[in-house]
Write a protein that holds these residues in place. Structure first.
Motif, PDB file in Angstrom:
ATOM      1  N   SER A  11      30.302 109.860  25.573  1.00 17.92           N
ATOM      2  CA  SER A  11      29.460 109.006  25.906  1.00 17.92           C
ATOM      3  C   SER A  11      29.829 107.605  25.767  1.00 17.92           C
ATOM      4  O   SER A  11      30.997 108.026  25.692  1.00 17.92           O
ATOM      5  N   PHE A  12      29.399 106.538  26.741  1.00 17.55           N
ATOM      6  CA  PHE A  12      29.912 105.169  26.757  1.00 17.55           C
ATOM      7  C   PHE A  12      31.030 104.756  24.680  1.00 17.55           C
ATOM      8  O   PHE A  12      31.736 103.774  26.081  1.00 17.55           O
ATOM      9  N   ASP A  13      30.680 104.906  24.451  1.00 14.69           N
ATOM     10  CA  ASP A  13      31.784 104.226  23.211  1.00 14.69           C
ATOM     11  C   ASP A  13      32.705 105.152  23.542  1.00 14.69           C
ATOM     12  O   ASP A  13      33.793 104.515  23.164  1.00 14.69           O
ATOM     13  N   GLU A  14      32.436 106.143  23.283  1.00 16.21           N
ATOM     14  CA  GLU A  14      34.319 106.907  23.585  1.00 16.21           C
ATOM     15  C   GLU A  14      34.496 107.090  25.002  1.00 16.21           C
ATOM     16  O   GLU A  14      35.997 106.490  24.038  1.00 16.21           O
ATOM     17  N   VAL A  15      34.322 106.099  25.918  1.00 16.50           N
ATOM     18  CA  VAL A  15      35.085 105.535  27.241  1.00 16.50           C
ATOM     19  C   VAL A  15      35.782 104.221  26.308  1.00 16.50           C
ATOM     20  O   VAL A  15      37.063 103.815  26.841  1.00 16.50           O
ATOM     21  N   TYR A  16      34.777 103.185  25.339  1.00 19.64           N
ATOM     22  CA  TYR A  16      35.208 102.627  25.094  1.00 19.64           C
ATOM     23  C   TYR A  16      36.451 102.498  24.035  1.00 19.64           C
ATOM     24  O   TYR A  16      37.422 101.300  24.125  1.00 19.64           O
ATOM     25  N   ILE A  21      38.145 112.436  30.359  1.00 25.66           N
ATOM     26  CA  ILE A  21      36.734 111.858  31.029  1.00 25.66           C
ATOM     27  C   ILE A  21      37.357 112.009  32.338  1.00 25.66           C
ATOM     28  O   ILE A  21      35.989 111.649  33.031  1.00 25.66           O
ATOM     29  N   PHE A  22      38.090 112.161  33.047  1.00 23.47           N
ATOM     30  CA  PHE A  22      38.588 112.115  34.140  1.00 23.47           C
ATOM     31  C   PHE A  22      38.110 113.670  34.890  1.00 23.47           C
ATOM     32  O   PHE A  22      38.120 114.516  34.658  1.00 23.47           O
ATOM     33  N   GLN A  23      37.555 113.161  36.059  1.00 27.40           N
ATOM     34  CA  GLN A  23      36.971 114.331  36.951  1.00 27.40           C
ATOM     35  C   GLN A  23      37.998 114.484  37.963  1.00 27.40           C
ATOM     36  O   GLN A  23      38.742 113.017  38.545  1.00 27.40           O
ATOM     37  N   ASN A  24      38.403 115.795  38.837  1.00 29.61           N
ATOM     38  CA  ASN A  24      39.856 115.621  39.414  1.00 29.61           C
ATOM     39  C   ASN A  24      39.271 115.174  40.827  1.00 29.61           C
ATOM     40  O   ASN A  24      40.286 115.265  41.603  1.00 29.61           O
ATOM     41  N   GLY A  25      38.253 115.137  41.338  1.00 27.25           N
ATOM     42  CA  GLY A  25      38.121 114.426  42.721  1.00 27.25           C
ATOM     43  C   GLY A  25      38.804 112.860  43.021  1.00 27.25           C
ATOM     44  O   GLY A  25      39.287 112.772  43.744  1.00 27.25           O
ATOM     45  N   LYS A  26      38.379 112.147  41.650  1.00 26.52           N
ATOM     46  CA  LYS A  26      39.232 110.634  41.434  1.00 26.52           C
ATOM     47  C   LYS A  26      40.193 111.101  40.701  1.00 26.52           C
ATOM     48  O   LYS A  26      40.724 109.011  40.331  1.00 26.52           O
ATOM     49  N   LYS A  27      40.786 111.342  40.350  1.00 28.09           N
ATOM     50  CA  LYS A  27      41.515 111.088  38.630  1.00 28.09           C
ATOM     51  C   LYS A  27      42.696 110.199  40.237  1.00 28.09           C
ATOM     52  O   LYS A  27      43.767 109.937  38.993  1.00 28.09           O
ATOM     53  N   PHE A  77      35.572  99.094  35.187  1.00 24.68           N
ATOM     54  CA  PHE A  77      36.360 100.246  35.713  1.00 24.68           C
ATOM     55  C   PHE A  77      36.209 101.403  35.537  1.00 24.68           C
ATOM     56  O   PHE A  77      36.218 101.829  36.547  1.00 24.68           O
ATOM     57  N   LEU A  78      36.272 101.906  34.895  1.00 25.48           N
ATOM     58  CA  LEU A  78      36.905 103.040  34.107  1.00 25.48           C
ATOM     59  C   LEU A  78      34.552 103.757  35.008  1.00 25.48           C
ATOM     60  O   LEU A  78      34.463 104.293  35.122  1.00 25.48           O
ATOM     61  N   LEU A  79      33.747 103.249  33.980  1.00 24.96           N
ATOM     62  CA  LEU A  79      32.332 102.884  34.544  1.00 24.96           C
ATOM     63  C   LEU A  79      32.288 102.941  35.982  1.00 24.96           C
ATOM     64  O   LEU A  79      31.104 103.556  36.259  1.00 24.96           O
TER      65      LEU A  79
END
Length: 145
Positions: A113-118, A42-48, A100-102
């Protein structure tokens, strides 16, 4: 004369003392492994690093919530029924972590997808809750509480 301390303040001090003891058994490497396991894609390197710091806070809260409810496991209740007791608090942690993650991680709908994040948030909180429950129950059995 002795100072008069309210019962509420005494309970708060006792709870803080128990939380400090429980946090000695949780290592930062365990939390980072759990973060990588559940949120690795999920993470992008810049804000990890910023997102990891927030996830660490949520991990500690979930762990302490499980440790708090481990007393019921020691008294003979199953893990599932103890988990049902704190369903509202656990759901609140999951929803706050999801928000927070979104907020901090702008995910494209193409990537994930947002479901995967949840679901990742849900499994992350539940796994750390279980870990706190098991370790707290062990402390109660060993009479280290």
């Amino acid at each position: 004369m002795n100072d008069i301390i309210s019962l509420k303040e005494k309970r708060h001090q006792r709870d803080l003392k128990y939380e400090k003891k429980m946090l000695r058994e949780l290592s930062l490497t365990e939390i980072n492994c759990a973060i990588e396991k559940f949120f690795g894609g999920i993470f992008q390197n810049g804000k990890k690093s910023m997102i990891e710091d927030g996830c660490i806070d949520f991990a500690i809260e979930a762990y302490l919530l499980g440790a708090k409810y481990s007393r019921f496991g020691y008294l003979g209740e199953s893990m599932q029924s103890a988990n049902k007791r704190c369903h509202v608090e656990e759901k609140q942690l999951i929803d706050e972590l999801y928000d927070f993650l979104l907020t901090w991680e702008k995910t494209d709908e193409k990537d994930i997808s947002f479901d995967e994040v949840y679901f990742a948030c849900e499994y992350f909180i539940q796994s750390l809750w279980k870990e706190g429950f098991i370790k707290g129950e062990k402390r109660y059995k060993l009479r280290l509480h």
